[in-house]
Design a protein around this motif. Structure first.
Motif, short mmCIF file in Angstrom:
data_model
loop_
_atom_site.label_atom_id
_atom_site.label_comp_id
_atom_site.label_asym_id
_atom_site.label_seq_id
_atom_site.Cartn_x
_atom_site.Cartn_y
_atom_site.Cartn_z
N LEU A 97 0.67 -1.16 0.13
CA LEU A 97 -0.03 0.09 0.22
C LEU A 97 0.83 0.98 0.04
N GLN A 143 -6.56 -0.50 16.33
CA GLN A 143 -5.48 -0.58 15.58
C GLN A 143 -4.17 -0.46 16.21
N ALA A 171 -0.58 -0.42 11.53
CA ALA A 171 -1.38 0.78 10.81
C ALA A 171 -0.46 1.60 10.61
N LYS A 178 0.40 2.92 7.04
CA LYS A 178 -0.21 2.14 5.73
C LYS A 178 -1.46 2.42 5.81
N ARG A 179 -2.18 2.91 6.86
CA ARG A 179 -3.65 3.35 6.90
C ARG A 179 -3.61 4.34 7.96
#
Length: 255
Positions: A52, A204, A226, A250-251
């Motif tokens: 990603l 997360q 994350a 990543k997020r």
């Protein structure tokens, strides 16, 4: 991966999972962590993670001084997570409405973190209430902001009491915001202070691990991170202090 190789890795995964269970029953946390790392390796072989796009960011506090957020954003950074509070009564003097506004105006996501201080005579619920009240008073907490972060890296309590205190904080943040917080922690600290708890309570992970491959240092409760804090010794445009915490995501779990 062909069928023979996949079958081999499935057997390895099964064996390694059994070893994790064996050493967990024995109470040998270093061995548990060793075999958990090998379990994660097998899972990555069987189901490689999709790559990603990564976003760079920093986390800051009063120790970092005055920050030029426009310069920071121009250098390629996409988010800032600032310290809001600590324990039951300490507020970071630099986490203000002006700071939150400046981060947004520079085109970056804004987040807030609270340094959790589990101790006798206080509850995680009380810390959560103090954190959210303090952070939201600055204008942080709008849709699109990064979810509140619990900085979990210290405790004056034993393992069961520490975990209970943390869960109280998580549950209260969920009640107040409608979303599970992010937990910032390191694998060794989590495993030692929660007895390798495998429940992440819907949170997360923001992993602190100053290593080349963070995937081998995940706490027992997570299979992936994350956000990853990969150094606390960075030099960053717009931040005057010499040692800056740098991260990639990543997020970004958002409100």
């Amino acid at each position: 991966m062909n069928k023979v190789t996949r079958a081999l890795w499935n057997r390895r995964l099964s064996w390694r999972t059994r070893r994790v269970h064996y050493w967990r029953v024995k109470g040998n946390i270093p061995k548990v962590n060793h075999w958990l790392a090998l379990v994660r390796q097998a899972k990555r072989k069987l189901a490689p993670a999709k790559k990603l796009p990564l976003v760079k960011g920093v986390d800051i506090s009063s120790y970092n001084g005055s920050v030029d957020f426009d310069k920071l954003h121009a250098a390629g950074y996409g988010f800032v997570i600032a310290k809001s509070s600590e324990g039951g009564d300490w507020k970071d003097s630099t986490f203000t409405k002006a700071r939150v506004t400046a981060i947004r105006a520079a085109g970056m996501r804004v987040g807030a973190y609270h340094f959790l201080r589990p101790k006798a005579g206080r509850s995680g619920k009380v810390e959560a209430q103090f954190f959210i009240k303090t952070a939201y008073a600055t204008g942080y907490g709008k849709p699109g902001d990064i979810r509140p972060v619990i900085d979990f890296e210290a405790s004056a309590l034993g393992r069961p009491q520490t975990l209970r205190y943390l869960v109280e904080c998580i549950d209260e943040i969920k009640r107040l915001t409608g979303k599970a917080p992010i937990i910032y922690t390191g694998g060794p600290f989590w495993d030692e202070n929660t007895a390798s708890c495998r429940d992440n309570f819907g949170c997360q992970l923001w992993l602190a691990a100053y290593v080349t491959d963070p995937n081998d240092y995940l706490p027992a409760a997570w299979d992936a991170w994350a956000l990853w804090q990969h150094t606390d010794q960075g030099s960053v445009p717009g931040v005057p202090s010499s040692n800056v915490d740098q991260n990639i995501a990543k997020r970004l779990p958002l409100l």
